[in-house]
Write a protein that holds these residues in place. Structure first.
Motif, PDB file in Angstrom:
ATOM      1  N   TRP A 221      -1.073  -4.693  13.390  1.00  0.00           N
ATOM      2  CA  TRP A 221      -2.004  -5.261  12.414  1.00  0.00           C
ATOM      3  C   TRP A 221      -1.260  -6.191  11.461  1.00  0.00           C
ATOM      4  O   TRP A 221      -0.116  -5.921  11.067  1.00  0.00           O
ATOM      5  N   LEU A 222      -1.908  -7.279  11.095  1.00  0.00           N
ATOM      6  CA  LEU A 222      -1.489  -8.144   9.995  1.00  0.00           C
ATOM      7  C   LEU A 222      -2.655  -8.247   9.023  1.00  0.00           C
ATOM      8  O   LEU A 222      -3.822  -8.229   9.451  1.00  0.00           O
ATOM      9  N   ALA A 227       2.451  -6.187   1.761  1.00  0.00           N
ATOM     10  CA  ALA A 227       3.175  -5.297   2.676  1.00  0.00           C
ATOM     11  C   ALA A 227       2.849  -5.550   4.136  1.00  0.00           C
ATOM     12  O   ALA A 227       3.551  -5.052   5.022  1.00  0.00           O
ATOM     13  N   SER A 228       1.792  -6.317   4.437  1.00  0.00           N
ATOM     14  CA  SER A 228       1.346  -6.489   5.830  1.00  0.00           C
ATOM     15  C   SER A 228       1.281  -7.941   6.261  1.00  0.00           C
ATOM     16  O   SER A 228       0.658  -8.255   7.263  1.00  0.00           O
ATOM     17  N   ARG A 229       1.935  -8.828   5.514  1.00  0.00           N
ATOM     18  CA  ARG A 229       1.856 -10.264   5.851  1.00  0.00           C
ATOM     19  C   ARG A 229       2.883 -10.691   6.880  1.00  0.00           C
ATOM     20  O   ARG A 229       2.708 -11.724   7.523  1.00  0.00           O
ATOM     21  N   GLU A 230       3.962  -9.954   7.060  1.00  0.00           N
ATOM     22  CA  GLU A 230       5.016 -10.368   7.990  1.00  0.00           C
ATOM     23  C   GLU A 230       5.523  -9.169   8.763  1.00  0.00           C
ATOM     24  O   GLU A 230       5.720  -8.082   8.202  1.00  0.00           O
ATOM     25  N   VAL A 237       8.410 -13.406  15.220  1.00  0.00           N
ATOM     26  CA  VAL A 237       7.907 -12.911  13.946  1.00  0.00           C
ATOM     27  C   VAL A 237       6.411 -13.181  13.885  1.00  0.00           C
ATOM     28  O   VAL A 237       5.961 -14.299  14.164  1.00  0.00           O
ATOM     29  N   LEU A 238       5.637 -12.154  13.550  1.00  0.00           N
ATOM     30  CA  LEU A 238       4.207 -12.325  13.306  1.00  0.00           C
ATOM     31  C   LEU A 238       4.008 -12.478  11.810  1.00  0.00           C
ATOM     32  O   LEU A 238       4.588 -11.734  11.019  1.00  0.00           O
TER      33      LEU A 238
END
Length: 593
Positions: A221-222, A227-230, A237-238
């Motif tokens: 998940w992004l 905390a969840s952007r990268e 790298v997502l």
């Protein structure tokens, strides 16, 4: 006659009570009860050993050793031993060993009961410079804050070793016109948690992405929260980003790049004929290029121009930095950027690091990145493959080639607005995974409705209901030490030539404010801190996400140990005395014959 009849009835009653008492006494003093109790105890200990090997030591403790029926068997055994010794009254000299042996066993069993009821077995961890005065025990505990009821509460619940499902009320909240109940409905001793997102009416955007080839297959998940952007995934790298990336440009002119805490500046290098060359960056801040070496080499610690056959092409520059009235002189090399300035080998009082940038030697960093960028008409993807860019609109379920390592990606779910969600993935009860934690399913019920949710150990849950905000943390009960332990220094010793830890040591300061004492102690694996009945052992260490290390201590207190040692000593002495008495009696009998 009536008085005589009454006396007869009292006498019969006393006689009957006396017979019952004697029968009960004889039962507890009987050999049959001793054999039966010891047999039951051996069976229970065997079951405990099997449970411990099949599941864990905690499971054996919960299911076998800390149970009321084991306590009952120990109490029956104590009564049997006491009555058996009392049945020999009046004691003679030959009974001393027998009585002492029974007394020793009784004291050992009393110590075991004291351990079972009052022992402390927990942990505490701390980083260097921090202090701790609370021990985390094994008993589970919910820390609940009910905003509408203006109440904070610690809610204990039964410790379990295996999966459980049912309905157990563990708390009730009540105030004027409001009422809510908290129920425990399920328990899993081992789960893995998986953070995710669910659709919501408002909140950040989120996307679930699958990335796969013939060797890897991941689903992550992004979301548009820090905390969840990268998410680094090895080959790529997502990233959730606010704008599209721009292609990097190869430098076309040689320059000196200056770095400091205040920023980064680039000073272009002129032709040799324009030296010395001065470049002003700001008021009172300028750089003067003194000399350039197109083919520099060092001979006898002197920088020279030329290109001897054994040397590679290596441009260099000598320059001065002037800032706030202070001037520094530096030399930098294009082919050896860490010699001497960039990594601090040549100290800069002004706090600068310098790099000689020559277009011939600059290679753009290889970069694989899958970027998701929200736009007014939807969510777009951008694939960055070194200096190549490819982008398009995200369509759920559509496969897209990335161009790296035969990897493809697919958007599993696209959520314009999302709320954080946690999934609980049950594991086998005997799964040894280090990532496994316990989890409970809870239900809040009130006249306005109910809501069920999962909560894993160590995590927090916030719920906004019609009755107000509920915040909960699933943790463990804590016990105050009565003194404070501060960690000064923690050390790990490794086996020679390996990265395998061999020993751990912690230098601590113990502060007892109630007694007004303070002292230092080094705690190692075989040298615990012993203070006020507590034994603090070095149990290990853990690596924290920020790169620091936490020293982990095992804390124990066992009030039954003195009784066990004393009982064992008395029992051994009694057994030796029994053998001595028997041998002495045998010699006397032979002498009489």
């Amino acid at each position: 006659m009536a008085a005589k009849s009454s006396e007869n009835k009292v006498g019969q009653s006393l006689f009957l009570n006396g017979q019952i008492a004697r029968a009960v006494f004889k039962f507890f003093a009987s050999l049959q009860l001793a054999i039966g109790t010891l047999s039951a105890l051996m069976i229970i200990l065997a079951v405990g050993t099997i449970v411990e090997s099949r599941f864990s030591a905690d499971a054996a403790r919960i299911l076998v050793y800390d149970t009321p029926w084991l306590t009952l068997i120990l109490i029956v055994l104590v009564l049997n031993l006491a009555c058996s010794a009392a049945d020999r009254l009046p004691w003679q000299k030959k009974h001393i060993g027998f009585v002492l042996t029974h007394l020793g066993i009784i004291i050992v069993l009393a110590g075991s009961l004291a351990t079972q009821e009052a022992a402390v077995d927990g942990q505490m961890s701390m980083t260097e410079g921090s202090s701790g005065k609370w021990v985390t025990l094994k008993e589970p505990m919910l820390y609940v804050y009910a905003q509408a009821f203006k109440e904070e509460r610690m809610v204990p619940f039964k410790e379990r070793a295996l999966r459980w499902k049912g309905r157990e009320k563990i708390a009730q909240f009540q105030t004027e016109g409001k009422e809510a109940q908290l129920f425990l409905t399920q328990f899993y001793p081992n789960v893995k948690t998986e953070a995710g997102w669910v659709a919501a009416e408002k909140g950040p955007g989120a996307i679930q992405v699958s990335l796969w080839n013939s060797f890897v297959n991941v689903k992550q998940w992004l979301a548009d929260v820090p905390a969840s952007r990268e998410l680094p995934l090895g080959p790529a790298v997502l990233k959730w980003a606010s704008q599209f990336a721009q292609p990097e440009k190869q430098p076309t002119q040689s320059a000196i790049e200056l770095k400091s805490a205040e920023g980064v500046w680039s000073v272009p290098l002129p032709a040799d004929s324009n030296l010395p060359f001065e470049h002003q960056i700001a008021d009172g801040f300028f750089v003067k290029i003194l000399s350039l070496y197109r083919h520099a080499y060092v001979e006898e610690n002197i920088l020279k121009e030329g290109l001897p056959p054994e040397h590679a092409d290596n441009p260099a520059a000598v320059f001065e930095i002037t800032k706030d009235g202070k001037t520094e002189r530096h030399t930098v090399f294009a082919q050896f950027p860490d010699f001497p300035t960039v990594h601090g080998k040549h100290e800069s009082e002004l706090g600068f690091q310098a790099v000689y940038i020559d277009p011939r030697f600059v290679q753009l960093a290889s970069k694989n990145e899958l970027r998701f960028v929200p736009q007014p008409d939807g969510l777009y993807y951008q694939i960055i493959n070194d200096d190549k860019l490819k982008q398009g609109k995200v369509e759920a379920g559509k496969e897209v080639q990335t161009g790296w390592m035969d990897l493809k990606f697919k958007a599993e779910q696209v959520l314009p607005h999302a709320a954080a969600d946690m999934k609980v993935l049950p594991l086998d009860d005997d799964d040894p995974s280090e990532a496994a934690v316990a989890a409970v399913s809870l239900k809040i019920q009130s006249p306005h409705g109910s809501q069920s949710f999962w909560l894993a150990e160590g995590l927090q849950k916030s719920l906004m209901l019609e009755d107000g905000l509920f915040e909960m943390v699933y943790g463990r009960r804590q016990l105050a030490l009565g003194f404070e332990v501060m960690l000064k220094d923690f050390r790990v010793k490794f086996d020679p030539g390996t990265e395998r830890p061999a020993a751990y040591e912690s230098d601590v300061v113990v502060k007892d404010f109630t007694r007004g004492t303070s002292f230092e102690k080094t705690i190692s694996m075989n040298q615990p801190l012993v203070y006020r009945g507590f034994h603090v052992y070095q149990a290990g260490y853990q690596q924290n996400p920020d790169g620091t290390e936490s020293s982990v201590f095992a804390v124990a207190r066992d009030p039954g140990i003195p009784l066990k040692y004393a009982g064992a000593a008395i029992m051994v002495f009694g057994i030796l005395l029994m053998f001595y008495t028997r041998a002495y009696s045998s010699r006397n009998e032979k002498g009489l014959k």
